[in-house]
Design a protein around this motif. Structure first.
Motif, PDB file in Angstrom:
ATOM      1  N   THR A  53       0.536  -0.878  -0.009  1.00 20.26           N
ATOM      2  CA  THR A  53       0.108   0.088  -0.219  1.00 20.26           C
ATOM      3  C   THR A  53       1.266   1.156  -0.152  1.00 20.26           C
ATOM      4  O   THR A  53       0.446   2.314  -0.707  1.00 20.26           O
ATOM      5  CB  THR A  53      -1.084  -0.002   1.381  1.00 20.26           C
ATOM      6  N   SER A  54       1.895   1.197  -0.017  1.00 18.28           N
ATOM      7  CA  SER A  54       3.191   2.307   0.456  1.00 18.28           C
ATOM      8  C   SER A  54       4.206   2.225  -0.686  1.00 18.28           C
ATOM      9  O   SER A  54       4.632   2.631  -0.880  1.00 18.28           O
ATOM     10  CB  SER A  54       3.957   1.930   1.818  1.00 18.28           C
ATOM     11  N   ARG A  55       3.534   1.388  -1.981  1.00 16.03           N
ATOM     12  CA  ARG A  55       4.720   1.450  -2.210  1.00 16.03           C
ATOM     13  C   ARG A  55       4.897   2.960  -3.749  1.00 16.03           C
ATOM     14  O   ARG A  55       5.966   2.971  -3.809  1.00 16.03           O
ATOM     15  CB  ARG A  55       4.744   0.116  -3.610  1.00 16.03           C
ATOM     16  N   VAL A  56       4.354   3.155  -4.027  1.00 16.44           N
ATOM     17  CA  VAL A  56       4.284   4.218  -4.391  1.00 16.44           C
ATOM     18  C   VAL A  56       5.623   5.421  -3.990  1.00 16.44           C
ATOM     19  O   VAL A  56       5.198   6.668  -4.419  1.00 16.44           O
ATOM     20  CB  VAL A  56       2.773   4.953  -5.691  1.00 16.44           C
ATOM     21  N   ALA A  57       5.167   5.497  -2.957  1.00 18.65           N
ATOM     22  CA  ALA A  57       5.782   6.116  -2.164  1.00 18.65           C
ATOM     23  C   ALA A  57       7.298   6.740  -2.051  1.00 18.65           C
ATOM     24  O   ALA A  57       7.585   7.816  -1.681  1.00 18.65           O
ATOM     25  CB  ALA A  57       5.732   6.660  -0.672  1.00 18.65           C
ATOM     26  N   ALA A  58       7.653   5.467  -2.675  1.00 12.70           N
ATOM     27  CA  ALA A  58       9.021   5.257  -3.243  1.00 12.70           C
ATOM     28  C   ALA A  58       9.800   6.229  -4.485  1.00 12.70           C
ATOM     29  O   ALA A  58      10.671   6.005  -5.120  1.00 12.70           O
ATOM     30  CB  ALA A  58      10.131   3.647  -3.040  1.00 12.70           C
ATOM     31  N   GLY A  59       8.370   6.759  -5.674  1.00 18.04           N
ATOM     32  CA  GLY A  59       8.671   7.230  -6.827  1.00 18.04           C
ATOM     33  C   GLY A  59       9.494   8.346  -6.688  1.00 18.04           C
ATOM     34  O   GLY A  59       9.443   9.010  -5.567  1.00 18.04           O
ATOM     35  N   SER A  60       9.921   8.796  -7.914  1.00 18.83           N
ATOM     36  CA  SER A  60      10.378  10.124  -8.598  1.00 18.83           C
ATOM     37  C   SER A  60       9.775  11.675  -7.859  1.00 18.83           C
ATOM     38  O   SER A  60       8.361  11.541  -8.064  1.00 18.83           O
ATOM     39  CB  SER A  60      10.351  10.172  -9.474  1.00 18.83           C
ATOM     40  N   VAL A  61      10.093  12.307  -6.739  1.00 16.20           N
ATOM     41  CA  VAL A  61       9.311  12.834  -6.224  1.00 16.20           C
ATOM     42  C   VAL A  61       9.595  14.614  -7.470  1.00 16.20           C
ATOM     43  O   VAL A  61       8.778  15.283  -7.577  1.00 16.20           O
ATOM     44  CB  VAL A  61      10.200  14.097  -5.368  1.00 16.20           C
ATOM     45  N   PRO A  62      10.620  14.898  -7.889  1.00  9.72           N
ATOM     46  CA  PRO A  62      10.504  16.080  -8.906  1.00  9.72           C
ATOM     47  C   PRO A  62       8.967  15.617  -9.931  1.00  9.72           C
ATOM     48  O   PRO A  62       8.518  16.011 -10.698  1.00  9.72           O
ATOM     49  CB  PRO A  62      11.830  15.210 -10.005  1.00  9.72           C
ATOM     50  N   MET A  63       9.008  13.906 -10.404  1.00 10.13           N
ATOM     51  CA  MET A  63       8.528  13.633 -11.404  1.00 10.13           C
ATOM     52  C   MET A  63       6.954  13.633 -10.934  1.00 10.13           C
ATOM     53  O   MET A  63       6.062  14.185 -11.178  1.00 10.13           O
ATOM     54  CB  MET A  63       7.926  12.424 -11.702  1.00 10.13           C
ATOM     55  N   MET A  64       6.375  14.259 -10.176  1.00  8.12           N
ATOM     56  CA  MET A  64       5.450  13.977  -9.541  1.00  8.12           C
ATOM     57  C   MET A  64       5.113  15.412  -8.629  1.00  8.12           C
ATOM     58  O   MET A  64       4.339  16.051  -8.629  1.00  8.12           O
ATOM     59  CB  MET A  64       5.672  13.510  -7.662  1.00  8.12           C
ATOM     60  N   MET A  65       5.999  16.411  -8.477  1.00  4.19           N
ATOM     61  CA  MET A  65       5.581  17.998  -7.949  1.00  4.19           C
ATOM     62  C   MET A  65       5.363  17.371  -9.111  1.00  4.19           C
ATOM     63  O   MET A  65       4.297  19.138  -9.732  1.00  4.19           O
ATOM     64  CB  MET A  65       7.299  18.616  -7.640  1.00  4.19           C
ATOM     65  N   ASP A  66       5.377  17.743 -10.636  1.00  8.68           N
ATOM     66  CA  ASP A  66       5.469  18.498 -12.099  1.00  8.68           C
ATOM     67  C   ASP A  66       4.244  17.604 -11.962  1.00  8.68           C
ATOM     68  O   ASP A  66       3.196  18.665 -12.636  1.00  8.68           O
ATOM     69  CB  ASP A  66       5.970  17.327 -13.274  1.00  8.68           C
ATOM     70  N   ILE A  67       3.469  16.295 -11.774  1.00 11.16           N
ATOM     71  CA  ILE A  67       1.990  15.772 -12.160  1.00 11.16           C
ATOM     72  C   ILE A  67       0.828  17.204 -11.151  1.00 11.16           C
ATOM     73  O   ILE A  67       0.352  17.260 -10.964  1.00 11.16           O
ATOM     74  CB  ILE A  67       1.751  14.744 -10.875  1.00 11.16           C
TER      75      ILE A  67
END
Length: 285
Positions: free
Chosen positions: A223-237
């Motif tokens: 349930t927490s897996r995607v929190a390890a994704g790219s922070v810069p990518m998520m900031m753009d989103i």
């Protein structure tokens, strides 16, 4: 033009661009795959892996003569490229992207020179790990690839973009940009934000107890897996789909408040009803 006759230029050779290049090259789907990256080391890797036929660091040189150009960089960079790349493209060239949000990108694409054929795109796949070394030819296989052509986009351009999607094993699905952003806010962007809050809440609740993370097993990790994704990518989103994500978060807050109220009132029948409804919906995915 058929994809098999096309020169395809891919800008950005990270996970998505590298996997796209690999899929096209290994399947002999087009005449030539040109990789465009900022670092020569990335191009050397792509050439060694035989993901591209040739690679360059100069954008103008890389897209010259390309029939189909695919922007595979973060959303913010895609927006910058859309605003500057037009004069470098040959008349009739198709410009496609793989950005995670579509309204802002398609709006920018509307201002491209008349000779450029724009198609917004978003493949519904990926990994938490990024980079060319994580790329694989089958990344897109059997996944939905959203296409958002503009009103000005020609039938031939749509066909070429769809041909690329099918050639890499993905399933083309046509959506309006606004509808795409509303739907992915619910099934992609909201889960990321909830995963972030889950990690934060767990850390605060277990503060000072060294066993907290040692006990974290499959349920928490899933349930927490995607929190390890790219922070810069998520900031753009977040910056390009802010309103839709806000609405999704507000809905999640309402549902969480209902669960909280039911638990506070010991309303176990109502909680069971909610859990069973969610379980049934999830099983049908």
């Amino acid at each position: 033009m058929q994809l098999s006759e096309a020169r395809v230029a891919i800008i950005g050779l990270g996970l998505m661009g590298g996997s796209l290049a690999a899929a096209l090259r290994t399947r002999n789907a087009c005449r030539e795959v040109v990789g465009i990256a900022r670092r020569q080391s990335s191009l050397n890797t792509a050439l060694t892996l035989r993901f591209v036929h040739r690679g360059v660091t100069d954008l103008r040189e890389g897209v010259a003569g390309a029939d189909l150009v695919v922007l595979c960089t973060p959303v913010g960079d895609i927006l910058d490229k859309v605003r500057t790349i037009g004069p470098f493209l040959k008349p009739g060239a198709v410009l496609l992207d793989v950005g995670s949000t579509k309204s802002a990108i398609c709006e920018a694409m509307a201002d491209l020179p008349a000779g450029v054929q724009p198609v917004g795109g978003h493949p519904m796949c990926g990994k938490e790990s990024s980079g060319l070394t994580m790329a694989e030819p089958d990344l897109y296989q059997d996944h939905v690839f959203v296409l958002c052509p503009l009103e000005r986009t020609s039938v031939d351009a749509r066909a070429l973009a769809e041909g690329l999607v099918r050639a890499i094993g993905a399933r083309p699905t046509y959506l309006e940009p606004e509808r795409h952003d509303r739907l992915v806010a619910a099934i992609s962007h909201l889960p990321f934000m909830l995963a972030v809050t889950l990690v934060q809440a767990a850390e605060q609740l277990g503060e000072g107890d060294p066993l907290l993370w040692a006990l974290a097993a499959g349920g928490f990790r899933d349930t927490s897996r995607v929190a390890a994704g790219s922070v810069p990518m998520m900031m753009d989103i977040l910056s390009t789909n802010r309103i839709q994500i806000l609405e999704a978060l507000q809905q999640a807050q309402c549902d969480l408040a209902t669960l909280t109220e039911c638990l506070a009132n010991n309303d176990m029948p109502r909680i069971r009803q909610m859990l069973e409804a969610a379980a049934e919906r999830r099983r049908r995915l």
